[in-house]
Write an enzyme that holds these catalytic residues in place. Structure first.
Site, PDB file in Angstrom:
ATOM      1  N   THR A   1      30.064 -69.569  88.923  1.00  0.00           N
ATOM      2  CA  THR A   1      29.183 -70.087  89.971  1.00  0.00           C
ATOM      3  C   THR A   1      29.758 -69.712  91.335  1.00  0.00           C
ATOM      4  O   THR A   1      30.970 -69.644  91.513  1.00  0.00           O
ATOM      5  CB  THR A   1      29.000 -71.609  89.840  1.00  0.00           C
ATOM      6  OG1 THR A   1      28.350 -71.869  88.591  1.00  0.00           O
ATOM      7  CG2 THR A   1      28.138 -72.174  90.956  1.00  0.00           C
TER       8      THR A   1
ATOM      9  N   PHE B   1      29.920 -70.626  95.276  1.00  0.00           N
ATOM     10  CA  PHE B   1      29.776 -71.763  96.183  1.00  0.00           C
ATOM     11  C   PHE B   1      29.898 -71.277  97.622  1.00  0.00           C
ATOM     12  O   PHE B   1      30.550 -70.263  97.884  1.00  0.00           O
ATOM     13  CB  PHE B   1      30.899 -72.783  95.927  1.00  0.00           C
ATOM     14  CG  PHE B   1      30.826 -73.434  94.576  1.00  0.00           C
ATOM     15  CD1 PHE B   1      30.236 -74.676  94.419  1.00  0.00           C
ATOM     16  CD2 PHE B   1      31.354 -72.808  93.450  1.00  0.00           C
ATOM     17  CE1 PHE B   1      30.162 -75.288  93.173  1.00  0.00           C
ATOM     18  CE2 PHE B   1      31.280 -73.408  92.198  1.00  0.00           C
ATOM     19  CZ  PHE B   1      30.688 -74.646  92.058  1.00  0.00           C
TER      20      PHE B   1
END
Ligand code: PEP
Ligand code: MN
Length: 573
Positions: A176, A178
């Site tokens: 992921t 960020f």
């Protein structure tokens, strides 16, 4: 350092933020909007929100917050963080895998562990929770050994749970991305520990519904060599069926090329919001080399870049294994136009066999009449690349407009800028930025000074690999197509360090002059020749009268590379 995150202790956001700031104190927030508010109001010094997952794509809730959060300049993006997503099944101490009846987690996490769950816990009830760390918190709070949560490994420590199984995700490459941010008036954050020094910039663009607007917007980046990293469209909430575009590009908004591109996009688009420039996460993200500063943003050099004084020994230009400006002349040959697949393969084969060094052939043709054959375009480029595969001859081909530079550069080893385009400055710049060596023909009506200034454009834009080509100028003489200006061949070698070659085919316009003019050019010091060759010149779709047939080309090649022909004969005997 207090950092606001969405979710509670033990979340992936917290772990990601810790990659930047190991000593952080987390401020848990329920919603992404609360994270933004916490930073705005000064309750946290920084915020960290997920923006994209490598498997499921954009985190739309974050995207939809961006303009409101960053559009007014109160906040600024600071860092990008990539975090690998590994899932752990956890429960209260004493629980066993066999005793688990219910598993709680965020629906995306449950989906990412689907295979593991159906193999190891086929009969359990799967329960959606607000977030992964929150589900760990619930399991700890309930104290029931039949309950388990799926969350990041460190959520177990954060909530006093024990791991029952680790790395249960179906795809271990899952990551992921960020983004972190602070208030704009906050002091600069401490430098990243991973040594990232590259920047990315995120922009929102709203464009009018007109043909080509998105392409024009994206081209503003492309033509300046600014790499587009991501493009995401989201519905415009106030106007159904219209969209806004989120664009991530390589570089900081203050980089001269990006600044110039943004200025153009601002003029083109209905609205542009620069969300901010932030440090890119280098590990795991593939970033290209930064583009050189555009010429018009650099100071004029005291000595022009093409001037011989800068390299008195002369510069060399390499095209694959060939060297222009080296000891041997480079012999380029091929048809005026690529007419079809069979003829370019046949011609290339004959040229390689006769001792030519490089293949020419136009896929995009500048024709005086719009009704004449205009070239095969991309199909022609593909045939040239196939001919290179078969023969090993590097390929030079003409590019007519800046829009086609990228596609021509993708197939060709060297870009030719033709006589008609010698002062097409947009094309010169775009060709330079392609990074490919450029063969710059002299305009039929161009002075030596103008020709060298055109070369200066290419060098000033950051590409030193330019070969000049004298191809005849327009004089009062009508017996030949043009007049070969051998003066210029000698003169440019005095004035510049760039290699210069001669095109006797276009200079003469008739094949009988091509061999004598070739030999004269080499005697005058040319670094190579480019000649037109056709297997059957009487059938050529363009410039048949000046094209050599294969036997004539073999005669020329033997004269240009006498040692090589002799060696070939010895081998043949
Ligand atoms: C060519 O090489 O086919 C050509 C069109 O040349 P020039 O630009 O020199 O006329
Ligand atoms: Mn031609």
């Amino acid at each position: 350092m207090r950092v606001a995150i969405q979710g509670t202790h033990g979340s992936f956001s917290e772990a990601a933020a810790r990659r930047r700031w190991p000593e952080l104190v987390t401020l848990p927030c329920r919603e992404a909007a609360d994270v933004v508010a916490a930073v705005r109001e000064g309750r946290a010094e920084a915020g960290c929100l997920p923006i994209e997952n490598s498997l499921i794509g954009s985190v739309t809730t974050t995207y939809d917050l961006l303009e409101e959060a960053f559009g007014d300049g109160t906040l600024r993006l600071t860092h990008e963080i990539l975090y690998p997503v590994h899932h752990t099944l956890m429960a209260v101490p004493g629980a066993t895998l066999a005793g688990i009846r219910r598993v709680l987690s965020h629906p995306v996490a449950l989906g990412q562990c689907r295979q593991w769950l159906s193999t190891h816990l086929p009969d359990v009830e799967l329960v959606s929770a607000w977030d992964t760390a929150g589900s760990a918190e619930i399991v700890a709070h309930e104290g029931n050994p039949a309950l388990a949560a799926i969350a990041a490994r460190h959520a177990a420590d954060a909530h006093g749970l024990v791991p029952l199984a680790e790395r249960i995700e179906d795809d271990p490459t899952n990551q992921t991305r960020f983004l972190t941010f602070t208030r704009s008036d906050a002091p600069a954050l401490p430098a990243a520990q991973t040594g990232a020094t590259r920047y990315k910039t995120s922009i929102i663009v709203l464009i009018d519904h007109r043909p080509g607007m998105l392409a024009l917007t994206l081209q503003a980046f492309g033509v300046r060599g600014v790499n587009l990293m991501a493009l995401q469209s989201r519905p415009e909430r106030s106007a159904p069926w219209t969209y806004r575009f989120y664009v991530d590009v390589d570089g900081a908004a203050s980089d001269p090329r990006l600044a110039e591109a943004l200025e153009e996009v601002e003029a083109l688009a209905a609205r542009v919001v620069v969300l901010g420039s932030y440090e890119a996460w280098v590990e795991g993200s593939r970033l290209s080399a930064p583009p050189p500063t555009p010429a018009h943003h650099s100071k004029k050099p005291e000595i022009p870049l093409v001037d011989r004084r800068r390299a008195p020994e002369g510069s060399r230009v390499e095209v694959r294994h060939l060297v222009f400006g080296g000891a041997e002349p480079v012999l380029i040959a091929g048809p005026c136009s690529v007419e079809n697949e069979a003829m370019i393969l046949e011609t290339a084969g004959a040229i390689a066999q006769a001792g030519g060094d490089m293949l020419r052939g136009g896929a995009y043709k500048p024709r005086t009449s719009p009704y004449d054959f205009q070239g095969l375009g991309v199909k022609g480029l593909r045939y040239l690349a196939d001919a290179r595969e078969r023969t090993g001859l590097p390929v030079v081909t003409e590019v007519l407009s800046w829009e086609e530079v990228a596609v021509v550069a993708d197939f060709a080893d060297m870009l030719q800028i033709g006589a008609r385009n010698m002062q097409n400055f947009t094309l010169l710049r775009a060709a330079s930025r392609s990074g490919k060596p450029v063969l710059l023909k002299r305009g039929a009506g161009a002075t030596i000074e103008e020709w060298l200034m055109a070369a200066e454009y290419i060098l000033a834009e950051g590409n030193p690999n330019v070969v000049l080509c004298e191809r005849g100028i327009r004089t009062f003489e009508r017996a030949t197509r043009h007049t070969l200006d051998l003066n210029a061949v000698v003169m440019v070698q005095e004035r510049t360090h760039l290699p210069v070659i001669v095109d006797p085919s276009h200079a003469a316009g008739v094949r009988s002059l091509v061999i004598p003019l070739s030999l004269g050019s080499l005697a005058a010091g040319a670094d190579g020749l480019i000649v037109e060759v056709h297997p059957d010149p009487s059938k050529a779709l363009s410039d048949g009268a000046q094209s050599l047939d294969v036997p004539m080309f073999a005669e020329l090649a033997a004269k240009v590379h006498p040692g090589r022909a002799a060696r070939a004969r010895v081998v043949a005997v």
